[in-house]
Motif scaffolding. Sequence first.
Motif, PDB file in Angstrom:
ATOM      1  N   ASP A  68       6.738  39.058 -11.850  1.00 32.54           N
ATOM      2  CA  ASP A  68       6.058  40.263 -12.324  1.00 32.54           C
ATOM      3  C   ASP A  68       6.326  41.429 -11.380  1.00 32.54           C
ATOM      4  O   ASP A  68       6.355  42.596 -11.796  1.00 32.54           O
ATOM      5  CB  ASP A  68       4.548  40.022 -12.400  1.00 32.54           C
ATOM      6  CG  ASP A  68       4.192  38.953 -13.419  1.00 32.54           C
ATOM      7  OD1 ASP A  68       4.365  39.204 -14.619  1.00 32.54           O
ATOM      8  OD2 ASP A  68       3.749  37.869 -13.020  1.00 32.54           O
ATOM      9  N   GLU A  69       6.521  41.098 -10.112  1.00 33.78           N
ATOM     10  CA  GLU A  69       6.781  42.132  -9.100  1.00 33.78           C
ATOM     11  C   GLU A  69       7.693  41.552  -8.028  1.00 33.78           C
ATOM     12  O   GLU A  69       7.528  40.404  -7.616  1.00 33.78           O
ATOM     13  CB  GLU A  69       5.463  42.599  -8.462  1.00 33.78           C
ATOM     14  CG  GLU A  69       5.634  43.666  -7.400  1.00 33.78           C
ATOM     15  CD  GLU A  69       4.314  44.054  -6.733  1.00 33.78           C
ATOM     16  OE1 GLU A  69       4.357  44.810  -5.747  1.00 33.78           O
ATOM     17  OE2 GLU A  69       3.249  43.585  -7.189  1.00 33.78           O
TER      18      GLU A  69
ATOM     19  N   LYS B 206       4.825  31.864 -14.908  1.00 35.05           N
ATOM     20  CA  LYS B 206       4.513  32.986 -15.806  1.00 35.05           C
ATOM     21  C   LYS B 206       3.901  32.479 -17.114  1.00 35.05           C
ATOM     22  O   LYS B 206       2.938  33.052 -17.633  1.00 35.05           O
ATOM     23  CB  LYS B 206       5.786  33.771 -16.106  1.00 35.05           C
ATOM     24  CG  LYS B 206       6.457  34.407 -14.896  1.00 35.05           C
ATOM     25  CD  LYS B 206       5.778  35.703 -14.496  1.00 35.05           C
ATOM     26  CE  LYS B 206       5.938  36.756 -15.562  1.00 35.05           C
ATOM     27  NZ  LYS B 206       7.339  37.135 -15.800  1.00 35.05           N
TER      28      LYS B 206
ATOM     29  N   LYS C 275       0.045  35.204 -12.232  1.00 31.74           N
ATOM     30  CA  LYS C 275       0.872  36.320 -11.767  1.00 31.74           C
ATOM     31  C   LYS C 275       1.827  35.833 -10.689  1.00 31.74           C
ATOM     32  O   LYS C 275       1.446  35.088  -9.786  1.00 31.74           O
ATOM     33  CB  LYS C 275      -0.012  37.449 -11.223  1.00 31.74           C
ATOM     34  CG  LYS C 275       0.788  38.673 -10.767  1.00 31.74           C
ATOM     35  CD  LYS C 275      -0.121  39.778 -10.271  1.00 31.74           C
ATOM     36  CE  LYS C 275       0.692  40.984  -9.810  1.00 31.74           C
ATOM     37  NZ  LYS C 275      -0.158  42.088  -9.321  1.00 31.74           N
TER      38      LYS C 275
ATOM     39  N   THR D 240      -2.779  34.077  -8.364  1.00 30.48           N
ATOM     40  CA  THR D 240      -1.508  34.751  -8.078  1.00 30.48           C
ATOM     41  C   THR D 240      -0.671  33.857  -7.178  1.00 30.48           C
ATOM     42  O   THR D 240      -1.198  33.176  -6.300  1.00 30.48           O
ATOM     43  CB  THR D 240      -1.739  36.104  -7.369  1.00 30.48           C
ATOM     44  OG1 THR D 240      -2.478  36.973  -8.236  1.00 30.48           O
ATOM     45  CG2 THR D 240      -0.420  36.771  -7.006  1.00 30.48           C
TER      46      THR D 240
END
Length: 351
Positions: free
Chosen positions: A190-191, A164, A169, A138
Amino acid sequence: MEWIADYGVFLLKSVTVLVALIVFVGFVASLSQRQKGDQREGRVKIQSLNDDHEDNLDDFLASVLEPEDYKRHKKDEKKTKKAQAKASKKADKKADAEEAARPRVFVMDFDGDIKASAVEGLRKEISTLVANKAEGDTVILRLESPGGMVHSYGLAASQLDRIKNAGIKLIVSVDAVAASGGYMMACVADEIAAAPFSVIGSIGVVAQVPNVHRLLKKNDVDVEILTAGKYKRTLTVLGENTEEGRQKFIEDLESTHDLFKAFVQEHRPNLDIEAVATGEIWYGKEAVNKGLVDRIATSDDLILEALQTSQVFRVSYEQKRTLAERLGFAAEQGVVKAFEQLWAQQSKRWF
């Protein structure tokens, strides 16, 4: 005493001139290096935040505990480590395997200026991570940017797409501002996590072109602008602007805005793009309600969460600077900061 005072004034003047000369030379060297393009080799530095966190906890305990209690704590800790060391090799291998199996989280920073200059370091950091990726990785990107040039931030956003596309992530954390080009980068994630009063949005395009044609005409100064291609030059600074050129310029802005909206919609399909692509900005909590970000949290919150379950590393790209360049860069940053503070007084909202 008078002689000593005179000598002190002379010495102070000499030091002042010397420092000014060094700063000037450093500034010129820094500017020259930037104009040529920095070809020096740098390196991507990886730093364990887990180790830093443990050191900070130890310093905290040393400060808040009584000396005897701290000694007892360290003694118990030493015994625990000694007992672990006496465990069988099989158990040690198992522990090592468990440690290696912990997911990895990489913390990166992007502090954006008008030209998105930080993208040069960002692309090297990303290349290193992509080349050494592992399952479950991540990236937490601490992003701060009010936006800037379209093509520069388009490249920066494309760099985040590489993360990505590699199956890693991506979480973007905004503590202060991600507006315009900054939000173009953020929406790839993603967030998106934002601090409560961070500035989010400004999905719009703006351009300003001063024109001094009337002043030149008043002083009998002619300006000739020769082009090949009907719309090679639409609005100019020195020449006379036409309504046709003005309309073409506006069309180009609208076209760029449409591309911006399409890019955001592609990465956040559930967003009501027409409602938010008005050029407005919202603070963190408002941005959650609009769907621009996913949750309220600071970068510190995200990192502390990751430290509980993951191996956390800070990734940065560093280049060595000469003394002259460091002094020049410091002087340049001082001037930039002064202008930024002046601009902030005129443009920011205050409590």
